[in-house]
Motif scaffolding. Sequence first.
Motif, PDB file in Angstrom:
ATOM      1  N   GLY A   3      41.454  -5.117  -4.426  1.00  0.00           N
ATOM      2  CA  GLY A   3      40.781  -4.138  -3.576  1.00  0.00           C
ATOM      3  C   GLY A   3      39.316  -3.993  -3.933  1.00  0.00           C
ATOM      4  O   GLY A   3      38.459  -3.860  -3.053  1.00  0.00           O
ATOM      5  N   ILE A   6      37.457  -7.084  -2.630  1.00  0.00           N
ATOM      6  CA  ILE A   6      37.275  -6.996  -1.177  1.00  0.00           C
ATOM      7  C   ILE A   6      36.190  -5.983  -0.832  1.00  0.00           C
ATOM      8  O   ILE A   6      35.365  -6.218   0.053  1.00  0.00           O
ATOM      9  CB  ILE A   6      38.610  -6.655  -0.482  1.00  0.00           C
ATOM     10  CG1 ILE A   6      39.569  -7.842  -0.613  1.00  0.00           C
ATOM     11  CG2 ILE A   6      38.387  -6.310   0.987  1.00  0.00           C
ATOM     12  CD1 ILE A   6      40.964  -7.559  -0.142  1.00  0.00           C
ATOM     13  N   SER A   7      36.142  -4.855  -1.556  1.00  0.00           N
ATOM     14  CA  SER A   7      35.098  -3.853  -1.318  1.00  0.00           C
ATOM     15  C   SER A   7      33.718  -4.414  -1.618  1.00  0.00           C
ATOM     16  O   SER A   7      32.769  -4.173  -0.864  1.00  0.00           O
ATOM     17  CB  SER A   7      35.346  -2.617  -2.183  1.00  0.00           C
ATOM     18  OG  SER A   7      36.496  -1.948  -1.780  1.00  0.00           O
ATOM     19  N   MET A  10      32.803  -6.855   1.180  1.00  0.00           N
ATOM     20  CA  MET A  10      32.444  -6.111   2.398  1.00  0.00           C
ATOM     21  C   MET A  10      31.070  -5.464   2.262  1.00  0.00           C
ATOM     22  O   MET A  10      30.288  -5.450   3.211  1.00  0.00           O
ATOM     23  CB  MET A  10      33.504  -5.053   2.707  1.00  0.00           C
ATOM     24  CG  MET A  10      34.780  -5.617   3.271  1.00  0.00           C
ATOM     25  SD  MET A  10      34.537  -6.606   4.748  1.00  0.00           S
ATOM     26  CE  MET A  10      33.751  -5.442   5.830  1.00  0.00           C
ATOM     27  N   ASP A  54      37.979  -0.223  10.619  1.00  0.00           N
ATOM     28  CA  ASP A  54      37.965   0.099   9.195  1.00  0.00           C
ATOM     29  C   ASP A  54      38.476  -1.104   8.410  1.00  0.00           C
ATOM     30  O   ASP A  54      39.577  -1.582   8.660  1.00  0.00           O
ATOM     31  CB  ASP A  54      38.863   1.313   8.955  1.00  0.00           C
ATOM     32  CG  ASP A  54      38.826   1.786   7.529  1.00  0.00           C
ATOM     33  OD1 ASP A  54      39.589   1.230   6.730  1.00  0.00           O
ATOM     34  OD2 ASP A  54      38.049   2.693   7.239  1.00  0.00           O
ATOM     35  N   ILE A  55      37.673  -1.597   7.489  1.00  0.00           N
ATOM     36  CA  ILE A  55      38.077  -2.704   6.623  1.00  0.00           C
ATOM     37  C   ILE A  55      37.770  -2.313   5.190  1.00  0.00           C
ATOM     38  O   ILE A  55      36.628  -1.975   4.863  1.00  0.00           O
ATOM     39  CB  ILE A  55      37.338  -4.008   6.980  1.00  0.00           C
ATOM     40  CG1 ILE A  55      37.639  -4.419   8.415  1.00  0.00           C
ATOM     41  CG2 ILE A  55      37.731  -5.125   6.018  1.00  0.00           C
ATOM     42  CD1 ILE A  55      36.849  -5.608   8.901  1.00  0.00           C
ATOM     43  N   ALA A  56      38.779  -2.337   4.354  1.00  0.00           N
ATOM     44  CA  ALA A  56      38.649  -2.046   2.916  1.00  0.00           C
ATOM     45  C   ALA A  56      38.000  -0.684   2.668  1.00  0.00           C
ATOM     46  O   ALA A  56      37.228  -0.513   1.737  1.00  0.00           O
ATOM     47  CB  ALA A  56      37.868  -3.150   2.212  1.00  0.00           C
ATOM     48  N   GLY A  57      38.299   0.284   3.504  1.00  0.00           N
ATOM     49  CA  GLY A  57      37.755   1.620   3.322  1.00  0.00           C
ATOM     50  C   GLY A  57      36.378   1.823   3.916  1.00  0.00           C
ATOM     51  O   GLY A  57      35.803   2.901   3.808  1.00  0.00           O
TER      52      GLY A  57
END
Length: 85
Positions: A3, A6-7, A10, A54-57
Amino acid sequence: MLGLLISIIMAIIIGFIGDALVRSDMPGGIIGSMVAGFVGAWLGHFLFGHFGPDIAGFAIIPAIIGAAIVVFLVGLVFRGMSKAR
């Protein structure tokens, strides 16, 4: 751990898109784009709320708008500092 990765990815993508929209050079390269992406996501969420995909928060639309604002402001500061020399 995935996660976080990924953040970070992004944030880098959002920072690059914000940089492309403003047509400015974000200082710091990929790290600068990552910082602009994270700060832009926070600023966009603060100013515009949470809407859009919304992707990865990350709410993508407010994050990109926020990153463009951050890149624009950082560009102004760095241009002002370079002219002062």
